[in-house]
Structure formats: structure tokens, C-alpha cells
Design a protein around this motif. Structure first.
Motif, PDB file in Angstrom:
ATOM      1  N   VAL A  49       0.755  -1.278  -0.101  1.00 24.41           N
ATOM      2  CA  VAL A  49      -0.149   0.052  -0.069  1.00 24.41           C
ATOM      3  C   VAL A  49       0.734   1.059  -0.039  1.00 24.41           C
ATOM      4  O   VAL A  49       0.671   2.346  -0.487  1.00 24.41           O
ATOM      5  N   ALA A  50       1.878   1.199   0.909  1.00 24.58           N
ATOM      6  CA  ALA A  50       2.736   2.282   0.942  1.00 24.58           C
ATOM      7  C   ALA A  50       3.366   2.754  -0.433  1.00 24.58           C
ATOM      8  O   ALA A  50       3.748   3.854  -0.578  1.00 24.58           O
ATOM      9  N   VAL A  51       3.862   1.575  -1.189  1.00 30.02           N
ATOM     10  CA  VAL A  51       4.240   1.952  -2.606  1.00 30.02           C
ATOM     11  C   VAL A  51       3.147   2.506  -3.534  1.00 30.02           C
ATOM     12  O   VAL A  51       3.427   3.242  -4.424  1.00 30.02           O
ATOM     13  N   PHE A  52       2.085   1.883  -3.326  1.00 29.40           N
ATOM     14  CA  PHE A  52       0.923   2.042  -4.610  1.00 29.40           C
ATOM     15  C   PHE A  52       0.391   3.446  -4.479  1.00 29.40           C
ATOM     16  O   PHE A  52       0.056   4.050  -5.326  1.00 29.40           O
ATOM     17  N   LEU A  53      -0.047   3.779  -3.365  1.00 25.05           N
ATOM     18  CA  LEU A  53      -0.884   4.854  -3.100  1.00 25.05           C
ATOM     19  C   LEU A  53      -0.146   6.212  -3.576  1.00 25.05           C
ATOM     20  O   LEU A  53      -0.932   6.809  -4.134  1.00 25.05           O
ATOM     21  N   PRO A  54       1.120   6.583  -3.108  1.00 30.98           N
ATOM     22  CA  PRO A  54       1.580   8.003  -3.593  1.00 30.98           C
ATOM     23  C   PRO A  54       1.862   7.758  -5.199  1.00 30.98           C
ATOM     24  O   PRO A  54       1.606   8.819  -5.899  1.00 30.98           O
ATOM     25  N   LEU A  55       2.133   6.570  -5.606  1.00 33.67           N
ATOM     26  CA  LEU A  55       2.338   6.773  -7.132  1.00 33.67           C
ATOM     27  C   LEU A  55       0.861   6.839  -7.887  1.00 33.67           C
ATOM     28  O   LEU A  55       0.563   7.550  -8.889  1.00 33.67           O
ATOM     29  N   ALA A  56      -0.259   6.127  -7.394  1.00 37.89           N
ATOM     30  CA  ALA A  56      -1.416   6.122  -7.898  1.00 37.89           C
ATOM     31  C   ALA A  56      -1.771   7.534  -7.593  1.00 37.89           C
ATOM     32  O   ALA A  56      -2.752   8.225  -8.704  1.00 37.89           O
ATOM     33  N   TRP A  57      -1.728   8.241  -6.697  1.00 39.80           N
ATOM     34  CA  TRP A  57      -2.265   9.636  -6.260  1.00 39.80           C
ATOM     35  C   TRP A  57      -1.594  10.562  -7.443  1.00 39.80           C
ATOM     36  O   TRP A  57      -2.292  11.535  -8.023  1.00 39.80           O
ATOM     37  N   ARG A  58      -0.362  10.394  -7.837  1.00 42.51           N
ATOM     38  CA  ARG A  58       0.424  11.419  -8.543  1.00 42.51           C
ATOM     39  C   ARG A  58      -0.059  11.396  -9.959  1.00 42.51           C
ATOM     40  O   ARG A  58      -0.139  12.085 -10.706  1.00 42.51           O
ATOM     41  N   LEU A  59      -0.276   9.944 -10.339  1.00 38.70           N
ATOM     42  CA  LEU A  59      -0.881   9.568 -11.814  1.00 38.70           C
ATOM     43  C   LEU A  59      -2.392   9.673 -12.164  1.00 38.70           C
ATOM     44  O   LEU A  59      -2.940   9.741 -13.036  1.00 38.70           O
ATOM     45  N   ARG A  60      -3.165  10.062 -10.804  1.00 36.59           N
ATOM     46  CA  ARG A  60      -4.513   9.755 -11.037  1.00 36.59           C
ATOM     47  C   ARG A  60      -5.377  10.388 -11.894  1.00 36.59           C
ATOM     48  O   ARG A  60      -6.402  10.115 -12.475  1.00 36.59           O
ATOM     49  N   LYS A  61      -4.974  11.619 -12.378  1.00 36.56           N
ATOM     50  CA  LYS A  61      -5.674  12.563 -13.280  1.00 36.56           C
ATOM     51  C   LYS A  61      -5.499  12.397 -14.757  1.00 36.56           C
ATOM     52  O   LYS A  61      -6.069  12.865 -15.512  1.00 36.56           O
ATOM     53  N   GLY A  62      -4.315  11.843 -15.119  1.00 36.44           N
ATOM     54  CA  GLY A  62      -4.036  11.504 -16.314  1.00 36.44           C
ATOM     55  C   GLY A  62      -4.586  10.100 -16.904  1.00 36.44           C
ATOM     56  O   GLY A  62      -5.011   9.342 -16.310  1.00 36.44           O
ATOM     57  N   LEU A  63      -4.424  10.220 -18.219  1.00 34.57           N
ATOM     58  CA  LEU A  63      -5.416   9.206 -19.090  1.00 34.57           C
ATOM     59  C   LEU A  63      -4.629   7.876 -18.972  1.00 34.57           C
ATOM     60  O   LEU A  63      -5.169   6.888 -18.894  1.00 34.57           O
ATOM     61  N   PHE A  64      -3.354   8.089 -18.632  1.00 34.36           N
ATOM     62  CA  PHE A  64      -2.380   6.765 -18.409  1.00 34.36           C
ATOM     63  C   PHE A  64      -2.799   5.955 -17.387  1.00 34.36           C
ATOM     64  O   PHE A  64      -3.171   4.871 -17.226  1.00 34.36           O
ATOM     65  N   TYR A  65      -3.120   6.594 -16.076  1.00 36.21           N
ATOM     66  CA  TYR A  65      -3.635   5.834 -15.133  1.00 36.21           C
ATOM     67  C   TYR A  65      -5.075   5.331 -15.404  1.00 36.21           C
ATOM     68  O   TYR A  65      -5.405   4.315 -15.119  1.00 36.21           O
ATOM     69  N   ARG A  66      -5.935   6.242 -15.764  1.00 34.95           N
ATOM     70  CA  ARG A  66      -7.513   5.756 -15.788  1.00 34.95           C
ATOM     71  C   ARG A  66      -7.707   4.699 -16.820  1.00 34.95           C
ATOM     72  O   ARG A  66      -8.505   3.998 -16.579  1.00 34.95           O
ATOM     73  N   ARG A  67      -6.854   4.719 -18.083  1.00 35.04           N
ATOM     74  CA  ARG A  67      -7.071   3.990 -18.940  1.00 35.04           C
ATOM     75  C   ARG A  67      -6.367   2.824 -19.102  1.00 35.04           C
ATOM     76  O   ARG A  67      -6.683   1.620 -19.234  1.00 35.04           O
ATOM     77  N   VAL A  68      -4.915   2.874 -18.870  1.00 33.06           N
ATOM     78  CA  VAL A  68      -3.871   1.982 -19.155  1.00 33.06           C
ATOM     79  C   VAL A  68      -3.611   1.080 -17.777  1.00 33.06           C
ATOM     80  O   VAL A  68      -3.981  -0.018 -17.843  1.00 33.06           O
ATOM     81  N   VAL A  69      -3.586   1.797 -16.428  1.00 31.70           N
ATOM     82  CA  VAL A  69      -3.406   1.247 -15.281  1.00 31.70           C
ATOM     83  C   VAL A  69      -4.763   0.719 -14.644  1.00 31.70           C
ATOM     84  O   VAL A  69      -4.801  -0.535 -14.311  1.00 31.70           O
ATOM     85  N   MET A  70      -5.791   1.594 -14.796  1.00 30.36           N
ATOM     86  CA  MET A  70      -6.967   1.217 -13.971  1.00 30.36           C
ATOM     87  C   MET A  70      -7.945   0.506 -15.000  1.00 30.36           C
ATOM     88  O   MET A  70      -8.122  -0.941 -14.407  1.00 30.36           O
ATOM     89  N   LEU A  71      -8.030   0.597 -16.013  1.00 34.43           N
ATOM     90  CA  LEU A  71      -9.159  -0.050 -16.975  1.00 34.43           C
ATOM     91  C   LEU A  71      -8.151  -1.239 -17.464  1.00 34.43           C
ATOM     92  O   LEU A  71      -8.468  -2.409 -17.499  1.00 34.43           O
ATOM     93  N   GLY A  72      -6.938  -0.908 -18.205  1.00 33.27           N
ATOM     94  CA  GLY A  72      -6.179  -1.958 -18.924  1.00 33.27           C
ATOM     95  C   GLY A  72      -5.633  -3.104 -17.746  1.00 33.27           C
ATOM     96  O   GLY A  72      -5.610  -4.139 -18.116  1.00 33.27           O
ATOM     97  N   GLY A  73      -5.180  -2.554 -16.583  1.00 30.22           N
ATOM     98  CA  GLY A  73      -4.733  -3.539 -15.728  1.00 30.22           C
ATOM     99  C   GLY A  73      -5.787  -4.263 -14.971  1.00 30.22           C
ATOM    100  O   GLY A  73      -5.300  -5.523 -15.053  1.00 30.22           O
TER     101      GLY A  73
END
Length: 382
Positions: A329-353
Motif C-alpha cells: 500500500v505504501a508503494v502503491f498509494l503515492p504513485l497512484a495519487w500522482r498519476l490519478r488525473k492522467g489518461l495513462f492511469y485511468r485507461r492503461v493502469v486502471m482499466l487495462g490493468g
């Protein structure tokens, strides 16, 4: 940022890699009992690992038969004993394989080597030299349980601990606690299905679902509280069933538990594509967390619990699982927070993942519920 993107892409590649194993990486299980100068033991080694090391599939059809394995008994014993050396008081304790059997673990078929050996004098400190698969798989580990009278010691054998010195006197309670805590951390980190379930629940924590699409949250506090609620629910649930199962109060069939864990990963991942229970993720984490606790209990059963420090060791293992989980969690949360508003996170990480996770878990579900082995080297005996 480029390193971050590379890490995420490497994670996606790992999820798609063929033959990826659920629940644990390559392990063997070494159980030794010492009485005076005499040593007896049982060593469970995965057939998929032995196929890589000595070759078992004689006709190359991808399906192992009992005759094929039996024909390689000599090679299996020779390879195993070359990579396991015991000594006491500076003198070797020669081992021999007295019998070879076959058993099933949650990740496939294993050969079982029954061991016997003797030292020159009664053993006080046993040195264990373990190099199994060192030349083929640096991630491989041996899970050791050493019994002497009423005392049980455990350890993780591998490149970072190739020759531990084990005292046969009953270890202090705090040492048992620390050893089982280390085991707990290790097993959450190699428990791929548990990690993917947790990540499936955490991926939307930095987002909100509005107007049929995911958008980034504005406040870190709300995301942090969401993560806290989900992780706490998951922790309480699997801690409860892990404890009850380890103490023998509750038991469920292994195939049912492992199949349900795979199904939980699928449901959690698919919910990220079109949320049906966004507000009920805490209850979902708790409900399926109960099943994941039985999965952890099966690992703890392989390690064994020392009767003289049963409760302390159980608490240590549980704490180790939680520490390993919090590290993720400690590794995931700061990275996810930093990327949350970009299309990469929402489409590639969130949906594609989430799609990748669901597909991998679907393979696990088919293997576990239908007793299939989709990877050729782990198919059941014909």
C-alpha cells in the motif's frame, strides 16, 4: 516519471506472462526431524521445477505420467541430494532417499522424497546447505521446518540464506515470533492472487466514478481514508479465518478456497470496469477476505506451528502478512495519487490493468475449479 512508467509496464508484462503461478512462487517444502544423531525427513519438490532441472517428460507431449516420473527417480534423488547438505559439529550428515511418492499442493503436483540420515554424534546445531535450483531460478526458496522433541524451528532457504546454523534447543519465544513474522511478510509478497485482489480494490481509491467515467479525486485525505477502510476490512477478515483455520477450529476444502479466491479477484477487477458496488467495497473486501484467510492458513500449515509457542508464532505470522500488505500500500498509494488525473492511469493502469488481472484470474479459476493444468509441465498424471 519514465522510470515509473517502465515499472508499471513491467508489472503489466508480468501479469500477462504465460504460466504465471497463483498464490506462490517456486518453493519446496523440507521437513526434518532430529532425534539424537538420527535425522529423518520429507522433501516436497514441484514436478515443474524438476522438469527444468533433470527432464521428466520423456515423450515431450506436455503430460507427465507416473511411468515417466518413476523412470527418473534415480536422477531426481541424485539431483536433490547434490543440492542439500547437512552437517553437525563440522562433520557431514549423509542423507539417502528411502522412498519417492507424489503429492498435490495448491499449485500442482510435487514429488515427495523420504529422507534418512545420521550424524557422527548427537546434534546440537545443524547446518543446512541448500542450493536447489540455484542455477535455474534465483527466486526459488526452500521452506524449512525442523523438529526436535516438542520444539519446531522454521526458516527460508535460498541465495540470501544458503547455509543457516539451526540450534536444536527450543528457541526463545521472541525468536519464534520474529521468524514467523518474516515468513508472513515473504508469503504476502509471493501470494500473487492475494496481491492482485488487494490491488483491484485499491486501484479506484484515488478516483471517483461520475457520469459513467472515472475522474481523479481532489482530496488526498478522502483517498487515504478509502484505502484505510478497505485494507482494514480485508485485514480483519483474513486475520479471523487464518487464526481459526490455523487452530483447527474451521476448515474448508482446498479446491473450494483456491477457486473462490480466484473468483474474488475476477469480481474485484471487473467491478473497476463498470462499478456496481463502489460504496460497498469495504463489505466486499471483508467478505472475500474471509476466504483469503483460509488461503494464508494453507501456507501456514505447510510451515507448521511450534506447539510450545503456538499463539506467539501465529500472531507473528499474521503481523508479518499485515506488514507485507502495508508495504504494498505504501508503494502503491503515492504513485497512484500522482498519476490519478492522467489518461495513462485511468485507461492503461486502471482499466487495462483490471482487464489483465481478470483474465489471469480466470485462468486460475479454470485450473482450480475444473482441476485443469493449463501449463503443460504441471498437468496431472495421466
Amino acid at each position: 516519471m519514465m522510470r515509473l512508467l517502465a515499472s508499471l509496464l513491467a508489472l503489466a508484462a508480468m501479469l500477462w506472462a504465460p504460466g504465471a503461478q497463483a498464490h506462490k512462487a517456486s518453493d519446496s517444502y523440507l521437513n526434518l526431524t532430529v532425534e539424537g544423531a538420527r535425522i529423518e525427513g520429507r522433501w516436497d519438490i514441484a514436478l515443474r521445477d524438476l522438469e527444468l532441472a533433470v527432464g521428466l517428460d520423456a515423450d515431450g507431449d506436455g503430460a507427465l505420467t507416473w511411468d515417466e516420473v518413476r523412470a527418473r527417480h534415480g536422477a531426481i534423488a541424485a539431483y536433490a541430494l547434490t543440492h542439500l547438505k547437512l552437517s553437525a559439529g563440522g562433520a557431514d550428515c549423509p542423507l539417502q532417499v528411502t522412498q519417492q511418492l507424489v503429492d498435490s499442493h495448491t499449485d500442482g503436483a510435487y514429488t515427495v522424497l523420504m529422507l534418512q540420515g545420521a550424524c557422527a554424534a548427537p546434534v546440537e546445531t545443524l547446518a543446512v546447505g541448500y542450493t536447489l535450483l540455484a542455477e535455474l531460478d534465483p527466486q526459488h526458496r526452500g521452506l524449512l521446518a525442523l523438529r526436535h522433541g516438542a520444539a519446531t524451528s522454521s526458516g527460508i532457504l535460498g541465495p540470501d540464506n544458503p547455509r543457516p546454523q539451526l540450534q536444536l534447543a527450543e528457541p526463545a519465544g521472541w525468536r519464534q515470533f520474529l521468524e514467523y513474522a518474516k515468513q508472513g511478510v515473504w508469503h504476502i509478497w509471493i501470494g500473487v492472487d492475494h496481491i492482485l485482489f488487494l490491488l483491484s480494490l485499491l486501484l479506484p481509491a484515488v478516483l471517483l466514478y461520475r457520469d459513467r467515467q472515472w475522474v481523479g479525486r481532489e482530496g488526498f485525505r478522502s483517498a487515504g481514508m478509502d484505502v484505510l477502510r478497505v485494507v482494514t476490512a480485508f485485514t480483519l477478515a483474513h486475520s479471523l479465518t487464518l487464526t481459526l483455520a490455523a487452530l483447527g477450529v474451521l476448515a474448508l476444502p482446498s479446491r473450494l478456497v483456491e477457486s473462490a479466491i480466484a473468483a474474488s479477484v475476477i469480481v474485484a477487477a471487473l467491478n473497476n470496469l463498470r462499478p456496481l458496488y463502489q460504496r460497498g467495497r469495504v463489505l466486499f473486501a471483508f467478505g472475500f477476505g474471509l476466504l483469503h484467510g483460509f488461503g494464508f492458513a494453507s501456507v501456514l500449515a505447510d510451515l507448521g506451528l511450534p506447539q510450545g509457542a503456538l499463539l506467539l508464532s501465529l500472531v507473528g505470522f499474521n503481523l508479518g502478512v499485515e506488514l507485507g500488505q502495508l508495504a504494498i500500500v505504501a508503494v502503491f498509494l503515492p504513485l497512484a495519487w500522482r498519476l490519478r488525473k492522467g489518461l495513462f492511469y485511468r485507461r492503461v493502469v486502471m482499466l487495462g490493468g483490471s482487464v489483465a488481472i481478470a483474465l489471469v484470474a480466470a485462468i486460475w479459476l479454470a485450473e482450480r475449479s475444473l482441476d485443469l493444468q493449463l501449463a503443460p509441465w504441471s498437468r496431472a498424471f495421466a
